[in-house]
Motif scaffolding. Structure first.
Motif, PDB file in Angstrom:
ATOM      1  N   LEU A   1       0.897  -1.296  -0.144  1.00 39.78           N
ATOM      2  CA  LEU A   1       0.189   0.085  -0.081  1.00 39.78           C
ATOM      3  C   LEU A   1       1.050   1.214   0.156  1.00 39.78           C
ATOM      4  O   LEU A   1       0.606   2.057  -0.758  1.00 39.78           O
ATOM      5  CB  LEU A   1      -0.828  -0.129   1.380  1.00 39.78           C
ATOM      6  N   ARG A   2       1.955   1.259   0.833  1.00 35.16           N
ATOM      7  CA  ARG A   2       2.835   2.366   0.950  1.00 35.16           C
ATOM      8  C   ARG A   2       3.361   2.569  -0.619  1.00 35.16           C
ATOM      9  O   ARG A   2       3.649   3.884  -0.983  1.00 35.16           O
ATOM     10  CB  ARG A   2       4.079   2.247   1.685  1.00 35.16           C
ATOM     11  N   ARG A   3       3.840   1.552  -1.468  1.00 33.56           N
ATOM     12  CA  ARG A   3       4.344   1.861  -2.742  1.00 33.56           C
ATOM     13  C   ARG A   3       3.274   2.143  -3.546  1.00 33.56           C
ATOM     14  O   ARG A   3       3.648   3.245  -4.272  1.00 33.56           O
ATOM     15  CB  ARG A   3       4.954   0.458  -3.234  1.00 33.56           C
ATOM     16  N   GLN A   4       2.100   1.763  -3.303  1.00 36.27           N
ATOM     17  CA  GLN A   4       0.819   2.226  -4.365  1.00 36.27           C
ATOM     18  C   GLN A   4       0.507   3.792  -3.976  1.00 36.27           C
ATOM     19  O   GLN A   4       0.181   4.637  -4.680  1.00 36.27           O
ATOM     20  CB  GLN A   4      -0.364   1.632  -4.144  1.00 36.27           C
ATOM     21  N   ILE A   5       0.717   4.205  -2.797  1.00 31.63           N
ATOM     22  CA  ILE A   5       0.400   5.322  -2.408  1.00 31.63           C
ATOM     23  C   ILE A   5       1.425   6.483  -2.899  1.00 31.63           C
ATOM     24  O   ILE A   5       1.131   7.564  -3.686  1.00 31.63           O
ATOM     25  CB  ILE A   5       0.626   5.504  -0.819  1.00 31.63           C
ATOM     26  N   GLU A   6       2.610   6.107  -2.754  1.00 31.70           N
ATOM     27  CA  GLU A   6       3.642   6.837  -3.444  1.00 31.70           C
ATOM     28  C   GLU A   6       3.698   7.104  -5.025  1.00 31.70           C
ATOM     29  O   GLU A   6       3.698   7.886  -5.738  1.00 31.70           O
ATOM     30  CB  GLU A   6       5.323   6.257  -3.028  1.00 31.70           C
ATOM     31  N   ALA A   7       3.316   5.861  -5.634  1.00 32.87           N
ATOM     32  CA  ALA A   7       3.123   6.011  -7.190  1.00 32.87           C
ATOM     33  C   ALA A   7       2.011   6.730  -7.470  1.00 32.87           C
ATOM     34  O   ALA A   7       1.856   7.452  -8.543  1.00 32.87           O
ATOM     35  CB  ALA A   7       2.967   4.192  -7.599  1.00 32.87           C
TER      36      ALA A   7
END
Length: 240
Positions: free
Chosen positions: A31-37
């Motif tokens: 989820l953190r990766r998706q938020i950053e992306a």
């Protein structure tokens, strides 16, 4: 078998808890990766349309508790030197409403405290359709000290940027604008509001500025489909 993701442990936790927690932690990492992306995609958006009108708002200034000043300010005046972005929240408080939206008020309760921090980097304003005197009265009762509150009672901003429907219904829209080469452009809006959520989902279109749900999402009980914030808990009208 997956290796533990870190060595930190809590008192009396079981191996079953740690296995499930690591599974959740991997989901949180994703989820953190998706938020950053997603944030990168947002930043990479091309300029939106130029704002068609330099809207004239009724304005009480930036200290609603301490001033009786009434003035008018244009959209372009909301951009301070060195800060070219402007975030505007459309507050559901129309002239025909007996009281403002409790959920919007919950958002602004939190945002008021963040304004001294946010103002170091960007411009923030809140626009409602009610007359400025009515907005000020509620702000004083609420104890807001930092929000820059505006009234769109005499312009078309709320309908143009979807804080108000064609039939006068107020909407909780969040819009971002950018000043570039002497012009103001729209760059982003909380358009999730217009996309139907999947079954069991909240719309979540303004969750990014609403800490209430972020905290409740951390609890075992989570959000409740039967509970929403209230304007006043002294009357027991929001117990859940």
């Amino acid at each position: 078998m997956n290796q533990p993701l870190h060595a930190v442990r809590f008192p009396e936790e079981s191996s079953a808890y740690r296995t499930a927690r690591d599974r959740l932690l991997r989901a949180e990492m994703e989820l953190r990766r998706q938020i950053e992306a997603t944030a990168a995609l947002r930043r990479a958006l091309p300029l939106g349309g130029r704002v068609p009108v330099d809207y004239l708002f009724d304005d009480e200034g930036e200290t609603p508790v301490d001033t009786d000043i009434e003035r008018q300010v244009r959209l372009s005046d909301l951009f301070e030197d060195g800060k070219d972005s402007l975030v505007i929240y459309s507050y559901m408080f129309g002239p025909s409403m007996a009281q403002p939206c409790p959920s919007c008020s919950s958002i602004l309760d939190a945002l008021d405290g963040e304004i001294p921090h946010l103002s170091q980097r960007t411009n923030v304003a809140v626009v409602a359709k009610s007359p400025i005197q009515r907005i000020r009265h509620f702000a004083r009762e609420r104890g807001w000290r930092h929000l820059h509150l505006l009234s769109s009672a005499h312009n078309t901003y709320s309908t143009d940027y979807h804080g108000e429907s064609a039939d006068g219904r107020q909407l909780p829209a969040l819009n971002v604008f950018l000043r570039r080469d002497g012009h103001i452009h729209h760059t982003w809006s909380s358009e999730l509001m217009f996309v139907s959520p999947e079954p069991g989902q909240d719309p979540r279109h303004v969750d990014a500025i609403w800490p209430l749900w972020s905290v409740l999402d951390l609890t075992p009980e989570g959000r409740s489909v039967d509970w929403r914030p209230s304007l006043d808990y002294d009357r027991g009208d929001a117990a859940a």
